[in-house]
Design a protein around this motif. Structure first.
Motif, PDB file in Angstrom:
ATOM      1  N   ILE A 103      67.541 -38.488 -45.162  1.00 60.82           N
ATOM      2  CA  ILE A 103      67.922 -39.792 -44.624  1.00 60.82           C
ATOM      3  C   ILE A 103      68.038 -40.828 -45.738  1.00 60.82           C
ATOM      4  CG2 ILE A 103      67.160 -41.735 -43.185  1.00 60.82           C
ATOM      5  CD1 ILE A 103      65.978 -39.702 -41.255  1.00 60.82           C
ATOM      6  N   ILE A 104      67.090 -40.793 -46.681  1.00 61.86           N
ATOM      7  CA  ILE A 104      67.061 -41.827 -47.718  1.00 61.86           C
ATOM      8  C   ILE A 104      68.291 -41.777 -48.614  1.00 61.86           C
ATOM      9  CG2 ILE A 104      65.867 -40.663 -49.645  1.00 61.86           C
ATOM     10  CD1 ILE A 104      64.030 -43.217 -49.695  1.00 61.86           C
ATOM     11  N   SER A 150      72.478 -44.469 -45.001  1.00 61.27           N
ATOM     12  CA  SER A 150      72.113 -45.186 -43.778  1.00 61.27           C
ATOM     13  C   SER A 150      71.632 -46.604 -44.101  1.00 61.27           C
ATOM     14  CB  SER A 150      70.981 -44.464 -43.047  1.00 61.27           C
ATOM     15  OG  SER A 150      71.370 -43.189 -42.629  1.00 61.27           O
ATOM     16  N   ASP A 151      71.815 -47.508 -43.160  1.00 62.31           N
ATOM     17  CA  ASP A 151      71.226 -48.840 -43.262  1.00 62.31           C
ATOM     18  C   ASP A 151      69.764 -48.700 -42.846  1.00 62.31           C
ATOM     19  OD1 ASP A 151      70.240 -51.437 -42.762  1.00 62.31           O
ATOM     20  OD2 ASP A 151      72.290 -52.183 -42.545  1.00 62.31           O
ATOM     21  N   LEU A 152      68.887 -48.650 -43.832  1.00 65.17           N
ATOM     22  CA  LEU A 152      67.481 -48.365 -43.553  1.00 65.17           C
ATOM     23  C   LEU A 152      66.802 -49.494 -42.779  1.00 65.17           C
ATOM     24  CD1 LEU A 152      66.475 -46.696 -46.939  1.00 65.17           C
ATOM     25  CD2 LEU A 152      66.918 -45.571 -44.753  1.00 65.17           C
ATOM     26  N   LEU A 153      67.231 -50.725 -42.992  1.00 67.94           N
ATOM     27  CA  LEU A 153      66.641 -51.822 -42.227  1.00 67.94           C
ATOM     28  C   LEU A 153      66.886 -51.631 -40.735  1.00 67.94           C
ATOM     29  CD1 LEU A 153      67.518 -55.010 -44.341  1.00 67.94           C
ATOM     30  CD2 LEU A 153      65.344 -53.777 -44.264  1.00 67.94           C
ATOM     31  N   GLU A 154      68.105 -51.266 -40.383  1.00 68.26           N
ATOM     32  CA  GLU A 154      68.439 -51.065 -38.975  1.00 68.26           C
ATOM     33  C   GLU A 154      67.812 -49.789 -38.426  1.00 68.26           C
ATOM     34  OE1 GLU A 154      72.602 -51.432 -38.289  1.00 68.26           O
ATOM     35  OE2 GLU A 154      72.642 -53.555 -38.823  1.00 68.26           O
ATOM     36  N   ARG A 155      67.828 -48.734 -39.235  1.00 69.17           N
ATOM     37  CA  ARG A 155      67.267 -47.458 -38.771  1.00 69.17           C
ATOM     38  C   ARG A 155      65.784 -47.591 -38.435  1.00 69.17           C
ATOM     39  NH1 ARG A 155      67.992 -41.708 -39.082  1.00 69.17           N
ATOM     40  NH2 ARG A 155      70.101 -41.913 -39.909  1.00 69.17           N
ATOM     41  N   TYR A 156      65.061 -48.388 -39.248  1.00 71.17           N
ATOM     42  CA  TYR A 156      63.622 -48.535 -39.025  1.00 71.17           C
ATOM     43  C   TYR A 156      63.275 -49.824 -38.285  1.00 71.17           C
ATOM     44  CZ  TYR A 156      62.787 -44.293 -41.567  1.00 71.17           C
ATOM     45  OH  TYR A 156      62.774 -42.965 -41.941  1.00 71.17           O
ATOM     46  N   LYS A 157      64.330 -50.446 -37.695  1.00 69.34           N
ATOM     47  CA  LYS A 157      64.158 -51.605 -36.814  1.00 69.34           C
ATOM     48  C   LYS A 157      63.381 -52.748 -37.476  1.00 69.34           C
ATOM     49  CE  LYS A 157      64.568 -48.993 -32.491  1.00 69.34           C
ATOM     50  NZ  LYS A 157      65.228 -47.833 -33.128  1.00 69.34           N
ATOM     51  N   SER A 212      60.756 -58.522 -48.092  1.00 75.02           N
ATOM     52  CA  SER A 212      61.105 -57.207 -48.630  1.00 75.02           C
ATOM     53  C   SER A 212      60.619 -56.099 -47.706  1.00 75.02           C
ATOM     54  CB  SER A 212      60.479 -56.995 -50.017  1.00 75.02           C
ATOM     55  OG  SER A 212      60.901 -57.976 -50.941  1.00 75.02           O
ATOM     56  N   ALA A 213      61.376 -55.012 -47.662  1.00 74.66           N
ATOM     57  CA  ALA A 213      60.950 -53.792 -46.974  1.00 74.66           C
ATOM     58  C   ALA A 213      61.009 -52.660 -47.986  1.00 74.66           C
ATOM     59  CB  ALA A 213      61.856 -53.495 -45.783  1.00 74.66           C
ATOM     60  N   VAL A 214      60.004 -51.812 -47.956  1.00 75.00           N
ATOM     61  CA  VAL A 214      59.895 -50.721 -48.934  1.00 75.00           C
ATOM     62  C   VAL A 214      60.061 -49.382 -48.216  1.00 75.00           C
ATOM     63  CG1 VAL A 214      58.326 -49.535 -50.510  1.00 75.00           C
ATOM     64  CG2 VAL A 214      58.445 -52.045 -50.512  1.00 75.00           C
ATOM     65  N   PHE A 215      60.916 -48.540 -48.773  1.00 80.37           N
ATOM     66  CA  PHE A 215      61.193 -47.222 -48.208  1.00 80.37           C
ATOM     67  C   PHE A 215      60.896 -46.166 -49.272  1.00 80.37           C
ATOM     68  CE2 PHE A 215      63.820 -50.413 -46.226  1.00 80.37           C
ATOM     69  CZ  PHE A 215      63.650 -50.169 -44.873  1.00 80.37           C
ATOM     70  N   ILE A 216      59.954 -45.289 -48.970  1.00 80.26           N
ATOM     71  CA  ILE A 216      59.515 -44.274 -49.928  1.00 80.26           C
ATOM     72  C   ILE A 216      60.031 -42.898 -49.519  1.00 80.26           C
ATOM     73  CG2 ILE A 216      57.510 -43.137 -50.979  1.00 80.26           C
ATOM     74  CD1 ILE A 216      57.929 -46.082 -51.818  1.00 80.26           C
ATOM     75  N   ASN A 217      60.629 -42.221 -50.462  1.00 79.26           N
ATOM     76  CA  ASN A 217      61.135 -40.865 -50.241  1.00 79.26           C
ATOM     77  C   ASN A 217      59.954 -39.921 -49.989  1.00 79.26           C
ATOM     78  OD1 ASN A 217      62.463 -38.392 -50.339  1.00 79.26           O
ATOM     79  ND2 ASN A 217      63.752 -38.960 -52.070  1.00 79.26           N
TER      80      ASN A 217
END
Length: 206
Positions: free
Chosen positions: A32-33, A37-44, A86-91
């Motif tokens: 997914i990462i 994908s738009d991660l902000l939208e995917r993770y609401k 900020s939003a943080v997305f970790i693989n």
């Protein structure tokens, strides 16, 4: 306590330590990462405007020169009610599919600290200028690397953290060897921590 449990607890502790900076921290499957994908939208994640920053000093020879493939994580900055957030997305796994759980949690921990330093940088507007939508990309990456190496080296008395420092320092050297912007980042980093110190950390006996 094994390595996986240790780094999982350290990961959760780090997230709690910086909850005032961001509470939006997500572990994201590798498929997914890296799929655009738009991660902000995917993770609401609630936001009003997703921020994009330009660095006029940087020109990439190809889109893949500083691409997302295999990245340990991402920090996405946005505005909400006029405030920069900020939003943080970790693989979940930036390594091979069969990587051991303890190594995966080590990399998640290192990646989380690195990405939180991007969030801190954005919050302080050190290498980011939200008003003008500009940034110093090399400065931002060097800042995150410096702060993470500084953090890990302060915990050398712990055997697990020694491994984390060795991995991070080794990866910094490997990135430099790829050339291009990654070498510029390493060059900026070595103005804060000399190359011999990073090489020493990368060769620590475990």
């Amino acid at each position: 306590m094994d390595g996986a449990q240790f780094f999982k607890e350290q990961y959760e502790g780090l997230a709690n330590r910086y909850v005032g900076l961001t509470s939006d921290i997500y572990l994201v499957p590798p498929e997914i990462i890296g799929d655009g994908s738009d991660l902000l939208e995917r993770y609401k994640v609630e936001f009003d405007e997703k921020l994009y920053f330009e660095d006029s000093a940087i020109e990439f020879e190809s889109p893949s020169e500083y691409g997302a493939g295999g990245a340990g994580g991402y920090t996405i900055n946005f505005l909400k009610s006029g405030k920069g957030c900020s939003a943080v997305f970790i693989n979940e796994n930036a390594l091979t599919p069969d990587a051991a759980e303890n190594i995966k949690w080590l990399w998640r921990y290192n990646a989380l600290h690195h990405e939180l330093m991007h969030a801190l940088d954005f919050n302080r507007q050190k290498n980011f200028n939200t008003a003008e939508r500009t940034m110093d990309l090399v400065g931002a990456e060097a800042f995150a690397d410096f702060k993470t190496l500084q953090h890990l080296s302060s915990k050398l008395s712990n055997g697990f953290m020694k491994i984390a420092l060795k991995e991070y320092a080794s990866n910094s050297i490997t990135m430099n060897e790829r050339g291009g912007i990654r070498s510029k980042i390493y060059e900026r980093l070595t103005k804060k921590i000399d190359a011999k110190t990073i090489e020493h950390w990368a060769s620590i006996s475990i």
